[in-house]
Design an enzyme around this catalytic site. Structure first.
Site, short mmCIF file in Angstrom:
data_model
loop_
_atom_site.label_atom_id
_atom_site.label_comp_id
_atom_site.label_asym_id
_atom_site.label_seq_id
_atom_site.Cartn_x
_atom_site.Cartn_y
_atom_site.Cartn_z
N CYS A 1 33.61 20.88 -9.82
CA CYS A 1 34.94 20.86 -9.23
C CYS A 1 35.91 20.21 -10.20
O CYS A 1 35.75 19.02 -10.53
CB CYS A 1 34.93 20.08 -7.90
SG CYS A 1 36.57 19.97 -7.14
N ASP B 1 27.40 42.52 14.82
CA ASP B 1 28.59 42.93 14.08
C ASP B 1 28.16 43.60 12.79
O ASP B 1 27.52 42.98 11.94
CB ASP B 1 29.46 41.70 13.80
CG ASP B 1 30.74 42.04 13.05
OD1 ASP B 1 30.96 43.23 12.73
OD2 ASP B 1 31.52 41.11 12.77
#
Length: 449
Positions: free
Chosen positions: A230, A358
Site C-alpha cells: 500500500c 445469481d
C-alpha cells in the site's frame, strides 16, 4: 464416548454402509442421521486426531487431496472428506466412513466450507488452518469477501494455538491481528522491488485492508494475488516461509515449477493449481516431510472428483472442470488458452443453492479471450443454458452453431459425437453432480467419488 454419541455413531455407520453398499452413494446423509441423535457427535468422532482444516473460496478440494497424498508418504492412513462434502454433516460422514485408524499419528485433513469453520472448530479443535484465498463467490450465501473472511476468523479465534498456514499473496489473510502461530506461502518469481503495478480496474479485493487505498504490486500473479503493498499506509505482503520461485512449463494437463531449490511436477493445469500445490507443500513441510517425499506425492497425485477430472468416452479425452465464480472461471479460461490442439467446449450452468442462484458472475469472466477458431464445437446445457448461450454469443461465438441440450442423456450422446478428440466441460456444481450420475448409470465412470 457417551451412550448418546455411541448410538449416534452406530446409526450413522449403519446408514453409511447401507447407502454405499446397497444404494451406491450418500456423502452427507449418514452425518445428518448421526447429528439428529447427537448434535455434538463430531466431538467424540474426532477425539485423538490432529486435524487440519482447509478453507477458502477456491482450491479447497485439490489442496486437501494434495495434502493427504503428501502426508500419506510419511504417516500412512490419513482421514479426509474426498467428495468435497464440506459442511458439518459431510465432515461427520467422513469420520463415520473411515475405518479403524491404526496409524501412530492420527491425522485428519478436512475441507471445510467457509461458513462452517466456526461450528466445526467448536467441536474438533484443529491443529492447523490452511487458508487458500478469498474471492467474490455466491453473494447470496457469503456476501462480500470481508464478510467471508470474518466467518473464517470467528472460527480461528476459538483455537488460538492452532497454526495458520495462509496464502501470503492474499492481502486479507495478514490483515487481522491474531495470536496464532503463522506461516505464509506465496510466489516469488524474481520481480524487481521497484516495480509498481496495479490490478485491472474491475478486480475485486484490491483495497488495502488497513486504510482502503488501492493496493499496488511489485508482482501480480492473478486476480488480487501477488506481492502487494500500500503506497498510502505502508501495509505490505508478510514475509514468506515457502515460495514458488519459477514456473517452468504449463499446459492444461501438466505444470512444472520450482519451490526452493527443487523442481516439482503435477499432472494438472492452471496457475491456481500451483498455489494449491504450494499450500500442500507448506503443510507437508510443517508436518515433517522432506522435499523428496513431497515431490513423490505430487508425481503420484491423481485427479480428483470434478476438478479437472479426466474421463475417456468414445475415444474422447474429456476434462470435467468445476467452475463456480468469476476468478476461478477466468483462470480456467486462461488455462484453456494454453491448449495447443483444437478442442470442443461444453458449458453447463445451473443456479441452485449449492451453485449460487445469481448467474450474473459469468459476465465477469473473460470468454472473449478464447479463440473461436480453435474451438470446433460448443455444446451448452444445464438449467440456465439460455444465459450461457447468450453470454457466449456476446463473446463472439456463433449462436447458430451452438448445440443446446439441457437433457443429460442426450447431452452425453452429443459429447460422443463431437468432432475433436479433446473435450473440455466447464460445469457448475449441481450440473456436474447430475452429469456424473448419468455417466455412472451408463458405466462411463464409476459411481461415487
Amino acid at each position: 464416548m457417551s451412550f448418546k454419541s455411541g448410538f449416534a455413531t452406530s446409526l450413522g455407520k449403519s446408514s453409511y454402509w447401507f447407502l454405499h453398499n446397497v444404494l451406491k452413494g450418500g456423502t452427507s446423509f449418514p452425518g445428518k442421521m448421526a447429528m439428529k441423535v447427537d448434535p455434538d457427535v463430531l466431538k467424540s468422532l474426532s477425539r485423538g486426531y490432529e486435524t487440519i482444516i482447509v478453507t477458502g473460496t477456491n482450491g479447497k478440494t485439490m489442496t486437501t487431496a494434495l495434502i493427504v497424498n503428501a502426508l500419506k508418504q510419511k504417516y500412512g492412513d490419513v482421514l479426509t472428506n474426498p467428495s468435497g462434502s464440506n459442511m458439518q454433516q459431510g465432515i461427520v460422514t467422513a469420520f463415520l466412513a473411515h475405518g479403524k485408524n491404526r496409524a501412530k499419528r492420527k491425522i485428519a485433513v478436512l475441507e471445510v466450507d467457509e461458513a462452517n469453520v466456526k461450528m466445526v472448530t467448536q467441536l474438533l479443535h484443529p491443529k492447523a488452518f490452511v487458508l487458500t484465498n478469498i474471492f467474490r463467490d455466491q453473494m447470496d450465501r457469503y456476501g462480500e469477501i470481508y464478510t467471508t473472511y470474518e466467518k473464517i476468523v470467528d472460527g480461528i479465534k476459538l483455537q488460538p494455538d492452532a497454526t495458520i498456514i495462509a496464502n501470503g499473496d492474499a492481502s486479507i489473510f495478514s490483515s487481522v491481528d491474531l495470536p496464532n502461530p503463522k506461516v505464509f506461502f506465496g510466489f516469488d518469481l524474481g520481480a524487481k522491488p521497484e516495480n509498481d503495478l496495479k490490478a485491472p480496474v474491475n478486480t475485486d479485493g484490491v483495497l488495502c485492508p488497513k486504510c482502503d487505498h488501492v493496493l499496488h504490486y511489485h508482482e501480480r500473479i492473478y486476480a488480487n494475488l501477488g506481492n502487494f503493498f500500500c503506497p498510502n499506509c505502508g501495509y505490505h505482503r508478510p514475509k514468506l516461509t515457502y515460495t514458488v520461485n519459477s514456473i517452468d512449463k504449463q499446459t492444461p494437463n501438466e505444470i512444472a515449477f520450482h519451490m526452493g531449490t527443487k523442481g516439482y511436477h503435477i499432472n494438472i493445469g492452471g496457475t491456481y493449481n500451483i498455489y494449491n500445490a504450494l499450500a500442500a507443500y507448506a503443510v507437508a513441510r510443517e508436518f515433517g516431510l522432506s522435499d523428496d517425499e513431497v515431490a513423490a506425492a505430487f508425481k503420484a497425485n491423481k485427479r480428483v472428483f470434478g476438478r479437472q477430472e479426466l474421463i475417456n468416452y468414445r475415444g474422447k479425452e474429456i476434462d470435467l472442470i468445476l467452475v463456480k465464480n468469476p476468478v476461478g472461471l477466468d483462470e480456467v479460461l486462461h488455462m484453456l488458452n494454453t491448449e495447443q490442439d483444437d478442442f470442443s467446449l461444453v458449458t453447463l450452468l445451473n443456479a441452485n443453492h449449492a451453485d449460487g442462484i445469481d448467474t450474473s458472475w459469468i459476465w465477469d469472466a473473460d470468454y472473449e479471450s478464447l479463440n473461436p477458431q480453435q474451438i470446433k464445437k460448443v455444446l451448452v446445457g444445464g438449467q440456465r443454458w439460455h444465459d450461457m448461450a447468450f453470454r457466449l454469443e456476446i463473446a463472439g461465438f456463433d449462436n447458430g452453431a451452438m448445440l443446446i441440450n439441457p437433457d443429460y442423456d442426450s447431452l452425453i450422446e452429443e459429447i460422443g459425437k463431437l468432432p475433436t478428440k479433446k473435450v473440455y466441460i466447464l460445469s457448475t456444481y449441481t450440473a456436474m453432480l447430475a452429469l456424473r450420475k448419468k455417466m455412472a448409470e451408463k458405466k462411463i465412470i464409476k459411481a461415487g467419488m
